[in-house]
Design a protein around this motif. Sequence first.
Motif, short mmCIF file in Angstrom:
data_model
loop_
_atom_site.label_atom_id
_atom_site.label_comp_id
_atom_site.label_asym_id
_atom_site.label_seq_id
_atom_site.Cartn_x
_atom_site.Cartn_y
_atom_site.Cartn_z
N LEU A 53 60.91 132.98 92.20
CA LEU A 53 63.10 132.63 92.54
C LEU A 53 62.52 133.60 93.66
O LEU A 53 63.81 132.97 94.45
N LEU A 54 62.12 134.18 93.56
CA LEU A 54 62.35 135.55 95.08
C LEU A 54 61.74 135.06 96.38
O LEU A 54 62.32 135.33 97.47
N ASP A 55 60.76 134.38 96.32
CA ASP A 55 60.84 133.56 97.24
C ASP A 55 61.15 132.76 97.73
O ASP A 55 61.78 132.60 99.33
N GLN A 56 62.08 132.31 97.15
CA GLN A 56 63.57 131.11 97.06
C GLN A 56 64.46 131.68 98.09
O GLN A 56 64.56 131.66 98.91
N VAL A 57 64.62 133.03 97.45
CA VAL A 57 66.12 133.86 98.66
C VAL A 57 65.53 134.65 99.24
O VAL A 57 66.37 134.32 100.83
N SER A 58 64.19 134.73 99.52
CA SER A 58 63.68 135.21 100.24
C SER A 58 64.08 134.13 101.31
O SER A 58 64.43 134.30 102.41
N LYS A 59 63.49 133.17 101.36
CA LYS A 59 63.75 131.92 102.42
C LYS A 59 65.00 131.65 102.85
O LYS A 59 64.80 130.91 104.05
N ALA A 60 66.28 131.03 102.42
CA ALA A 60 67.07 131.35 102.57
C ALA A 60 67.53 132.74 103.29
O ALA A 60 68.40 132.13 104.30
N GLY A 61 66.85 133.61 103.16
CA GLY A 61 67.45 134.87 104.34
C GLY A 61 66.95 134.95 105.52
O GLY A 61 67.37 134.85 106.60
N GLU A 62 65.68 134.51 105.60
CA GLU A 62 64.77 133.79 106.66
C GLU A 62 65.99 132.63 108.09
O GLU A 62 65.14 132.40 108.91
N ARG A 63 66.40 132.18 107.21
CA ARG A 63 67.54 130.32 107.57
C ARG A 63 68.51 130.94 108.16
O ARG A 63 69.63 130.36 108.41
N SER A 69 74.96 136.43 97.26
CA SER A 69 75.47 135.98 96.06
C SER A 69 74.02 135.03 95.54
O SER A 69 74.10 135.15 93.50
N LEU A 70 72.64 134.86 95.56
CA LEU A 70 72.01 134.40 95.60
C LEU A 70 71.40 135.30 94.66
O LEU A 70 70.36 135.50 93.08
N LEU A 71 71.22 136.99 94.92
CA LEU A 71 70.25 138.08 94.40
C LEU A 71 71.21 137.87 93.25
O LEU A 71 70.65 138.22 92.12
N ASN A 72 72.59 138.09 93.26
CA ASN A 72 73.65 138.13 92.22
C ASN A 72 73.36 137.17 91.79
O ASN A 72 73.42 137.62 89.86
N LYS A 73 73.17 136.05 91.17
CA LYS A 73 73.57 134.94 90.62
C LYS A 73 72.02 134.83 89.48
O LYS A 73 71.61 134.45 88.72
N LEU A 74 70.42 135.62 90.23
CA LEU A 74 68.96 135.47 89.61
C LEU A 74 69.65 136.40 89.04
O LEU A 74 68.30 136.83 87.91
N LYS A 75 69.64 137.32 89.14
CA LYS A 75 70.49 138.78 87.92
C LYS A 75 70.31 138.47 86.94
O LYS A 75 69.98 139.18 85.73
N GLU A 76 72.07 137.35 86.96
CA GLU A 76 72.37 137.43 86.33
C GLU A 76 71.61 136.92 85.20
O GLU A 76 72.05 136.96 83.86
N GLY A 77 71.32 135.72 85.89
CA GLY A 77 70.20 134.56 84.62
C GLY A 77 69.21 135.35 83.85
O GLY A 77 69.05 135.06 82.18
N LEU A 78 68.20 136.17 84.57
CA LEU A 78 67.35 137.06 83.98
C LEU A 78 67.60 138.12 82.92
O LEU A 78 67.26 138.49 81.92
N ALA A 79 69.33 139.10 83.24
CA ALA A 79 69.94 139.71 82.65
C ALA A 79 70.38 139.05 81.01
O ALA A 79 70.69 139.26 80.12
N LYS A 80 70.96 138.02 80.63
CA LYS A 80 71.12 136.51 79.76
C LYS A 80 70.13 136.38 79.14
O LYS A 80 70.27 135.25 78.15
N GLY A 81 69.05 136.76 80.09
CA GLY A 81 67.63 136.25 79.29
C GLY A 81 67.40 134.87 79.10
O GLY A 81 66.96 134.15 78.19
N VAL A 82 67.54 134.27 80.33
CA VAL A 82 67.98 132.13 80.69
C VAL A 82 66.26 132.18 81.51
O VAL A 82 65.38 132.77 82.48
N GLU A 83 65.97 131.28 80.85
CA GLU A 83 64.24 130.96 81.74
C GLU A 83 64.33 130.99 82.77
O GLU A 83 64.82 130.58 83.47
N PRO A 84 63.46 131.39 83.73
CA PRO A 84 63.39 131.12 85.58
C PRO A 84 63.05 129.86 85.58
O PRO A 84 63.68 129.28 86.46
#
Length: 313
Positions: A53-63, A69-84
């Motif tokens: 998931l981190l690599d996916q965000v990183s690649k978006a930044g490379e482009r 917003s991607l990082l915030n959504k990732l944090k939100e999902g993990l904090a809620k206990g959602v499966e990666p």
Amino acid sequence: MSTRTDITMWGLTLAVILVAASVQAEPLSVQEREAITRLGSVQGRAASEINPLLDQVSKAGERGLPTDSLLNKLKEGLAKGVEPTRIDPVLRQMTSRLESAREVLEEAKARGMEEGNRQRALETLAEAFTRGATKDEVRELSRLAQDDRHKATQEELAAGAKSLAVMKEGRIPSKEGTALVGEGIRQGYRSSELLDLGREVKRRGSDFEEGRASLQQLREQVSRGEKGDRLFREDRSGSGSGDRGDRGDRGDREKRDDSGRDRPDRQDRSGGDRSDRIDRPEKADRVERPDRIERPERIDRPERSDRSGRGRD
């Protein structure tokens, strides 16, 4: 001597390019990665699940895409206990919208539109796509915004697209909404004013739909340069609202469904909507409380003796 100087300058230039490239290639800092990995571990997720998931965000930044917003959504999902595995498609969808936003904004720039705040423009336009705006509608807004009186920016175009998306949520037809927002951009409406326009039109959507107010007259007011509360004064004549007094009109609005109100800036900085929302896993059924224990009936006290000294009748 000059040849040696040229070589030195070339070496310095190459070093600067390499450093810049390395910075762009790794938009996520080590601290950010570690913080998100720790957040996942608290929920029992291994680093091997978080790294893709981190690599996916990183690649978006490379482009060249904004990653907040991607990082915030990732944090939100993990904090809620959602499966990666459920977070992954959400991030991909958000990235796709950011890429669409970049495409349309680059087209506008090629036609001479000023850039403004590029990151904010990308995120706002991606949110507009999330809420229902289309590429063709944004392209039409860009065409309408071409005016010698006001040099619109990409940021204003993105705000106009979001304003249009909000109007459509209030069942305003796309054609009329696009014409209204395009007129606002031509008249030099700031981004915040364009967003306010969308919210107010959405809130009065039923009035426009049922003929109590006119989008054409509203557009004419905008073309005259009117802004803000002047557009929606309670005593405005010719609005199609009849002779309703201030009190009656206010009461009608208070009864109106609050769902007509815009709720943009709740995540909406996270860049998501219903389709992007990561829901919590269902909670276990609540344990029912035992029935309340009834108190025993109160024992009646014996009658007090008559302290007056007189007998009872």
